[in-house]
Design an enzyme around this catalytic site. Sequence first.
Site, short mmCIF file in Angstrom:
data_model
loop_
_atom_site.label_atom_id
_atom_site.label_comp_id
_atom_site.label_asym_id
_atom_site.label_seq_id
_atom_site.Cartn_x
_atom_site.Cartn_y
_atom_site.Cartn_z
CB ILE A 1 40.22 -9.21 -37.87
CG1 ILE A 1 39.67 -7.77 -37.95
CG2 ILE A 1 40.83 -9.63 -39.19
CD1 ILE A 1 40.75 -6.73 -38.16
CB SER B 1 40.50 -13.89 -28.27
OG SER B 1 40.39 -14.47 -26.99
CG LEU C 1 32.51 -10.78 -32.02
CD1 LEU C 1 33.08 -11.75 -31.02
CD2 LEU C 1 31.49 -11.47 -32.91
CG ASN D 1 36.20 -15.92 -31.83
OD1 ASN D 1 35.04 -15.93 -31.45
ND2 ASN D 1 37.11 -15.11 -31.33
CE1 TYR E 1 45.73 -1.58 -33.30
CE2 TYR E 1 46.04 -3.84 -34.03
CZ TYR E 1 45.30 -2.67 -34.04
OH TYR E 1 44.14 -2.60 -34.78
#
Length: 340
Positions: A300, A303, A258, A312, A117
């Site tokens: 997990i 955002s 999601l 959340n 990442y």
Amino acid sequence: MRKTIFLAVVVFCLLLSGCGAGNTEDTPDETPAAPVRTPASDETEVSDNTPAVPPAGSGETAASGFDLERRTVLLNNGIEMPILGIGTFRLSNEQAENSVYWALRDGYRLIDTARIYGNEEGVGRGIQKAIDEGLVTREEIFVTTKMWTSDFDSGAAAIDASLRRLNLDYIDLMILHHSQPSNDVDAYKSMEQAVNQGKLRSIGLSNYYTPEDFDRLVNATTITPALLQNETHPHYQGTAMKEHLKQYGTVLESWFPLGGRGHTQELFNDPTISSIAAAHSKTSAQVLLRWHLQAGNIAIPGSSNEAHIAENFDIFDFELTDAEMQRIAAMDQNRRHASY
């Protein structure tokens, strides 16, 4: 099984589009298109016996070991892990620093990142800021990072590098980011050694989707994976794999909880999800996350939006009924939304 050329394509994909566990659906790459009240964004990304669903208010889920009152699950190594965390996939270092800080301020105690990442430094800064302000202690935080496939041949160095970037003395959980039969066993053994050295507390796997692939690694190593992090959502519930994990006490953690980019609104606007959300005066995102926890999946969602991060986490004041859980279970299509 993965050829060198395929690996090169995967790495190129990751560098361009951020392939990996978890996603951040309200960052530029996934701006929720529609309707209703903009729900919280997506993520980032079981144990032994599965008893009947306990009575409402019991604080336990259908998954053995999940405790919604404590908001933790007991891993197979005896360590408690939070069951709801903040994912940081696709976040810059600055965004990751802010999101982690906001999450810790709002009550989160689980943080998920990865070497690929490129934001471990930002995650570390967010953690340190929250500690410096007295919001939390290091011991209260559970930090997860992942070893990327190109580092599998130099696992010990990769672990030390993640520790430096995160500015931590130990990592709570390190995961092999993808199955890679050519050298993932050696990489896993380097994590086992780091556990013995106190550098890692727990170790696990990500993106192992068949019992055969999972067992291949387990049978060649010593420490049973504490956790498997796979794409999981109502359209891909991974029930066969979860059933297989029970014998090991390995917990399933959901990335794309999601639905993932391009599919978030599809789930948010699904009549089953939206009607359940209306019945509880919650958003679709909150219903989906609550479903994960009651189903025994660590989630997990990620955002970079401060309000969405708070939303959340606001899922501990309601409970889905058995009938509602069954309605969502019936949405399973065994259909993944990602190809990595």
